[in-house]
Write a protein that holds these residues in place. Structure first.
Motif, PDB file in Angstrom:
ATOM      1  N   UNK A  92       0.765  -1.242   0.379  1.00 50.66           N
ATOM      2  CA  UNK A  92       0.445   0.063   0.084  1.00 50.66           C
ATOM      3  C   UNK A  92       0.898   1.879   0.573  1.00 50.66           C
ATOM      4  N   UNK A  93       0.732   2.601  -0.696  1.00 49.32           N
ATOM      5  CA  UNK A  93       0.878   4.136  -0.650  1.00 49.32           C
ATOM      6  C   UNK A  93       0.934   4.324  -1.567  1.00 49.32           C
ATOM      7  N   UNK A  94       0.837   5.651  -1.262  1.00 48.77           N
ATOM      8  CA  UNK A  94       0.605   6.688  -3.008  1.00 48.77           C
ATOM      9  C   UNK A  94       1.654   6.297  -3.827  1.00 48.77           C
ATOM     10  N   UNK A  95       1.108   6.663  -4.772  1.00 47.64           N
ATOM     11  CA  UNK A  95       2.384   6.856  -6.009  1.00 47.64           C
ATOM     12  C   UNK A  95       2.614   5.255  -6.650  1.00 47.64           C
ATOM     13  N   UNK A  96       2.040   4.473  -6.490  1.00 47.78           N
ATOM     14  CA  UNK A  96       1.972   2.930  -7.218  1.00 47.78           C
ATOM     15  C   UNK A  96       2.859   3.331  -8.549  1.00 47.78           C
ATOM     16  N   UNK A  97       4.467   3.652  -8.565  1.00 44.40           N
ATOM     17  CA  UNK A  97       4.477   2.441 -10.434  1.00 44.40           C
ATOM     18  C   UNK A  97       3.724   2.141 -11.521  1.00 44.40           C
ATOM     19  N   UNK A  98       3.986   1.945 -12.730  1.00 47.21           N
ATOM     20  CA  UNK A  98       3.492   1.369 -13.646  1.00 47.21           C
ATOM     21  C   UNK A  98       3.453  -0.015 -13.436  1.00 47.21           C
ATOM     22  N   UNK A  99       5.069   0.220 -13.400  1.00 55.58           N
ATOM     23  CA  UNK A  99       5.865  -1.298 -13.513  1.00 55.58           C
ATOM     24  C   UNK A  99       4.855  -2.395 -12.608  1.00 55.58           C
ATOM     25  N   UNK A 100       5.040  -1.622 -11.195  1.00 54.33           N
ATOM     26  CA  UNK A 100       4.213  -2.559  -9.776  1.00 54.33           C
ATOM     27  C   UNK A 100       2.833  -3.231 -10.698  1.00 54.33           C
ATOM     28  N   UNK A 101       2.117  -1.694 -10.885  1.00 54.44           N
ATOM     29  CA  UNK A 101       0.947  -1.789 -11.233  1.00 54.44           C
ATOM     30  C   UNK A 101       0.310  -2.633 -12.225  1.00 54.44           C
ATOM     31  N   UNK A 102       1.493  -2.905 -13.291  1.00 53.98           N
ATOM     32  CA  UNK A 102       1.182  -4.251 -14.548  1.00 53.98           C
ATOM     33  C   UNK A 102       1.426  -5.363 -13.907  1.00 53.98           C
ATOM     34  N   UNK A 103       2.229  -5.765 -12.831  1.00 59.37           N
ATOM     35  CA  UNK A 103       2.675  -6.939 -12.454  1.00 59.37           C
ATOM     36  C   UNK A 103       1.876  -7.728 -11.100  1.00 59.37           C
ATOM     37  N   UNK A 104       1.050  -6.405 -10.250  1.00 59.58           N
ATOM     38  CA  UNK A 104      -0.206  -6.714  -9.337  1.00 59.58           C
ATOM     39  C   UNK A 104      -1.430  -7.849 -10.560  1.00 59.58           C
ATOM     40  N   UNK A 105      -1.917  -8.613  -8.774  1.00 60.81           N
ATOM     41  CA  UNK A 105      -3.057  -9.016  -9.737  1.00 60.81           C
ATOM     42  C   UNK A 105      -4.572  -8.276  -9.362  1.00 60.81           C
ATOM     43  N   UNK A 106      -4.580  -7.305  -8.318  1.00 62.91           N
ATOM     44  CA  UNK A 106      -5.594  -6.629  -8.312  1.00 62.91           C
ATOM     45  C   UNK A 106      -4.879  -4.795  -7.981  1.00 62.91           C
ATOM     46  N   UNK A 107      -5.115  -4.117  -8.094  1.00 55.44           N
ATOM     47  CA  UNK A 107      -5.094  -2.543  -7.816  1.00 55.44           C
ATOM     48  C   UNK A 107      -5.945  -1.527  -7.755  1.00 55.44           C
ATOM     49  N   UNK A 108      -6.039  -1.361  -6.470  1.00 59.26           N
ATOM     50  CA  UNK A 108      -7.169  -0.185  -6.231  1.00 59.26           C
ATOM     51  C   UNK A 108      -6.851   0.684  -5.810  1.00 59.26           C
ATOM     52  N   UNK A 109      -7.812   1.925  -6.882  1.00 52.96           N
ATOM     53  CA  UNK A 109      -7.040   3.353  -6.178  1.00 52.96           C
ATOM     54  C   UNK A 109      -7.507   4.019  -5.669  1.00 52.96           C
ATOM     55  N   UNK A 110      -7.638   4.488  -4.599  1.00 51.69           N
ATOM     56  CA  UNK A 110      -8.173   5.391  -4.003  1.00 51.69           C
ATOM     57  C   UNK A 110      -8.110   7.136  -4.150  1.00 51.69           C
ATOM     58  N   UNK A 111      -9.220   7.417  -4.758  1.00 54.09           N
ATOM     59  CA  UNK A 111      -9.117   9.034  -4.816  1.00 54.09           C
ATOM     60  C   UNK A 111      -9.627   9.725  -3.530  1.00 54.09           C
ATOM     61  N   UNK A 112      -8.821  10.987  -3.393  1.00 51.95           N
ATOM     62  CA  UNK A 112      -9.636  11.965  -2.338  1.00 51.95           C
ATOM     63  C   UNK A 112     -11.077  13.559  -3.529  1.00 51.95           C
TER      64      UNK A 112
END
Length: 167
Positions: free
Chosen positions: A130-150
């Motif tokens: 978890x944390x802000x600023x997930x890099x593209x390479x990680x989001x590509x490798x991940x199975x699930x990505x949830x982006x929490x927007x303010x």
């Protein structure tokens, strides 16, 4: 599964805690490490300490704001990684809260994160990052990505952090 909670909104740690509770409720042993938060006895820290005992590590030094603080923050990240090494064989899930903030601040390397991912994939373990600023390479490798927007937050109107809400 590699799970990522990211974005600029409030709730990434809460999502990580929720994921941990769901896993524990299903009998999945896990460890939970906070890479940036210090042991300030925030609500989730108190609860997780009771629930996880020695499978919780609060290793952070707080917000990284000054370059002269880099060595102590890097040392804290290394301590978190060392702690994970002692736990990773005995659990089925690793929850790494605020690791992405540490990555964005260049306190942890891409290689160090990829080593965690590789270990978890090779050993059929779940990894929550978890944390802000997930890099593209990680989001590509991940199975699930949830982006929490303010959308809206009271702090923008000068309302101080509230116990039980922000900590």
């Amino acid at each position: 599964m590699i799970i990522v909670y990211t974005g600029n909104g409030k709730g990434k740690t809460s999502a990580s805690v929720g994921q941990a509770i769901r896993a524990l409720g299903n009998g999945i042993p896990l460890c939970f490490v906070q890479f940036m938060k210090s042991d300030v006895q925030a609500g989730e820290q108190i609860f997780l300490q009771q629930l996880l005992q020695d499978n919780l590590y609060i290793g952070g030094k707080g917000f990284f704001r000054k370059e002269e603080e880099r060595p102590k923050h890097r040392e804290a990240v290394l301590a978190c990684l060392k702690w994970i090494e002692t736990k990773k064989e005995t659990v089925s899930m690793l929850v790494c809260d605020e690791i992405l903030y540490a990555y964005h601040a260049k306190l942890i390397s891409k290689e160090e994160i990829e080593n965690l991912i590789s270990f978890c994939r090779a050993n059929k373990k779940h990894l929550v990052l978890s944390g802000r600023y997930a890099p593209d390479w990680l989001m590509e490798q991940a199975d699930i990505v949830s982006e929490i927007q303010e959308i809206k937050h009271a702090c923008s109107k000068g309302v101080p952090a509230q116990k039980g809400i922000e900590f």
